[in-house]
Enzyme design. Structure first.
Site, PDB file in Angstrom:
ATOM      1  N   GLY A   5       0.781  -1.236   0.000  1.00  0.00           N
ATOM      2  CA  GLY A   5       0.000   0.000   0.000  1.00  0.00           C
ATOM      3  C   GLY A   5       0.810   1.283   0.000  1.00  0.00           C
ATOM      4  O   GLY A   5       0.300   2.334   0.392  1.00  0.00           O
ATOM      5  N   LYS A  58      -6.242  -8.800  -8.175  1.00  0.00           N
ATOM      6  CA  LYS A  58      -7.367  -9.511  -8.798  1.00  0.00           C
ATOM      7  C   LYS A  58      -7.680  -8.861 -10.142  1.00  0.00           C
ATOM      8  O   LYS A  58      -7.548  -7.637 -10.284  1.00  0.00           O
ATOM      9  CB  LYS A  58      -8.616  -9.423  -7.913  1.00  0.00           C
ATOM     10  CG  LYS A  58      -8.482 -10.187  -6.616  1.00  0.00           C
ATOM     11  CD  LYS A  58      -8.671 -11.676  -6.862  1.00  0.00           C
ATOM     12  CE  LYS A  58      -8.491 -12.447  -5.573  1.00  0.00           C
ATOM     13  NZ  LYS A  58      -8.427 -13.897  -5.806  1.00  0.00           N
ATOM     14  N   ILE A  59      -8.103  -9.675 -11.093  1.00  0.00           N
ATOM     15  CA  ILE A  59      -8.470  -9.127 -12.404  1.00  0.00           C
ATOM     16  C   ILE A  59      -9.971  -8.824 -12.392  1.00  0.00           C
ATOM     17  O   ILE A  59     -10.790  -9.682 -12.028  1.00  0.00           O
ATOM     18  CB  ILE A  59      -8.082 -10.111 -13.519  1.00  0.00           C
ATOM     19  CG1 ILE A  59      -6.542 -10.208 -13.561  1.00  0.00           C
ATOM     20  CG2 ILE A  59      -8.628  -9.654 -14.870  1.00  0.00           C
ATOM     21  CD1 ILE A  59      -6.001 -11.248 -14.494  1.00  0.00           C
ATOM     22  N   LEU A  60     -10.312  -7.603 -12.771  1.00  0.00           N
ATOM     23  CA  LEU A  60     -11.721  -7.197 -12.765  1.00  0.00           C
ATOM     24  C   LEU A  60     -12.423  -7.737 -14.014  1.00  0.00           C
ATOM     25  O   LEU A  60     -11.837  -7.754 -15.105  1.00  0.00           O
ATOM     26  CB  LEU A  60     -11.816  -5.668 -12.732  1.00  0.00           C
ATOM     27  CG  LEU A  60     -11.215  -5.002 -11.482  1.00  0.00           C
ATOM     28  CD1 LEU A  60     -11.141  -3.490 -11.668  1.00  0.00           C
ATOM     29  CD2 LEU A  60     -12.003  -5.352 -10.228  1.00  0.00           C
ATOM     30  N   ASN A  89      -4.896   2.138 -13.377  1.00  0.00           N
ATOM     31  CA  ASN A  89      -3.966   1.198 -12.750  1.00  0.00           C
ATOM     32  C   ASN A  89      -2.554   1.722 -12.936  1.00  0.00           C
ATOM     33  O   ASN A  89      -2.270   2.407 -13.919  1.00  0.00           O
ATOM     34  CB  ASN A  89      -4.084  -0.181 -13.405  1.00  0.00           C
ATOM     35  CG  ASN A  89      -3.167  -1.203 -12.755  1.00  0.00           C
ATOM     36  OD1 ASN A  89      -3.001  -1.219 -11.530  1.00  0.00           O
ATOM     37  ND2 ASN A  89      -2.543  -2.052 -13.554  1.00  0.00           N
ATOM     38  N   HIS A  92       1.289   0.349 -13.385  1.00  0.00           N
ATOM     39  CA  HIS A  92       1.990  -0.899 -13.714  1.00  0.00           C
ATOM     40  C   HIS A  92       3.497  -0.624 -13.793  1.00  0.00           C
ATOM     41  O   HIS A  92       3.915   0.363 -14.421  1.00  0.00           O
ATOM     42  CB  HIS A  92       1.477  -1.447 -15.049  1.00  0.00           C
ATOM     43  CG  HIS A  92       2.107  -2.745 -15.412  1.00  0.00           C
ATOM     44  ND1 HIS A  92       1.731  -3.942 -14.837  1.00  0.00           N
ATOM     45  CD2 HIS A  92       3.118  -3.039 -16.256  1.00  0.00           C
ATOM     46  CE1 HIS A  92       2.477  -4.914 -15.319  1.00  0.00           C
ATOM     47  NE2 HIS A  92       3.331  -4.396 -16.195  1.00  0.00           N
TER      48      HIS A  92
HETATM   49  C1  GRF Z   1       3.408  -1.114  -7.454  1.00  0.00           C
HETATM   50  O1  GRF Z   1       4.784  -1.150  -7.682  1.00  0.00           O
HETATM   51  C2  GRF Z   1       2.653  -1.100  -8.759  1.00  0.00           C
HETATM   52  O2  GRF Z   1       3.442  -0.768  -9.846  1.00  0.00           O
HETATM   53  C3  GRF Z   1       2.169  -2.509  -8.915  1.00  0.00           C
HETATM   54  O3  GRF Z   1       2.034  -3.015  -7.618  1.00  0.00           O
HETATM   55  C4  GRF Z   1       2.919  -2.350  -6.735  1.00  0.00           C
HETATM   56  C5  GRF Z   1       2.158  -2.042  -5.498  1.00  0.00           C
HETATM   57  O4  GRF Z   1       2.966  -1.548  -4.470  1.00  0.00           O
HETATM   58  N1  GRF Z   1       0.946  -2.534  -9.670  1.00  0.00           N
HETATM   59  P1  GRF Z   1       2.319  -0.886  -3.195  1.00  0.00           P
HETATM   60  O5  GRF Z   1       1.371  -1.935  -2.576  1.00  0.00           O
HETATM   61  O6  GRF Z   1       1.583   0.331  -3.620  1.00  0.00           O
HETATM   62  O7  GRF Z   1       3.454  -0.579  -2.272  1.00  0.00           O
END
Ligand code: GRF
Length: 194
Positions: free
Chosen positions: A20, A96-98, A112, A114
């Site tokens: 998080g 999870k995939i929506l 999102n 990524h």
């Molecule tokens: C992030 O690095 C993001 O790119 C990926 O998941 C990670 C989540 O990290 N989708 P956090 O839980 O926000 O620390």
């Protein structure tokens, strides 16, 4: 593009599964004077997600959905989102995939982040794969969510140099620092004030 009516902040939900750190960063962003969002709700599929500590700390309502049945769970989540008049969803490490049906309810309103320069390296283990392929650069991408994994319209990207000494761990750390700048910028870009 999402329009803000009368300068009102957009009710936003953040979906998490783990640490998080992006949630924490988005909460801080939402508390800034001119922020376009108000985080009203945090969704987690994992009751042990460390990120839930941030929603507690900042007194944001959160709820855990156990996902024993995807369709039923998604319908429950949708009800909660509607009840709280959520207009924007930010996925932040949500594993999870929506479903198509879920996305249809929030068309163009689910973001999102990524950890790669999409369309390269969709899915998991992005840093390991980028290093293995001797890429000179990796980075992060904020994109809209559609029904295909990590394939929706790109809102913003940030390139990050891969050094010879980088490991997946050091690269992840470097990229995450950039994520904390990129995600708020992308939200601002998506939401245009009238
Ligand atoms: C992030 O690095 C993001 O790119 C990926 O998941 C990670 C989540 O990290 N989708 P956090 O839980 O926000 O620390």
């Amino acid at each position: 593009m999402i329009k803000l009516i009368g300068g009102k902040r957009l009710n936003t939900a953040v979906f998490i599964s783990g640490k998080g750190s992006n949630l924490k960063n988005l909460i801080k962003f939402s508390l800034k004077k001119n922020s376009p969002i108000k985080i009203r709700f945090v969704v987690s599929n994992n009751k042990k997600a460390k990120g839930l500590n941030f929603s507690k700390k900042y007194k944001i309502e959160s709820r855990i959905f156990t996902y024993s049945n995807k369709q039923i769970t998604e319908n429950q989540i949708l009800k909660h989102l509607k009840k709280r008049e959520i207009k924007l969803i930010c996925l932040a490490g949500f594993m999870k995939i929506l479903s198509k049906n879920f996305i249809r309810n929030f068309q163009g309103k689910i973001l999102n982040i990524h950890p790669s320069l999409l369309p390269k390296y969709r899915g998991l283990n992005t840093h390991e794969r980028a290093i293995e392929n001797n890429e000179q650069y990796s980075g992060c991408t904020v994109h809209l969510v559609n029904s295909k994994l990590d394939s929706g319209k790109i809102i913003l990207q940030q390139k990050v140099k891969i050094n010879k000494k980088d490991t997946a761990k050091t690269l992840k750390k470097k990229i995450q620092k950039n994520e904390y700048v990129l995600y708020p910028k992308a939200i601002k870009k998506l939401i245009s004030t009238l």
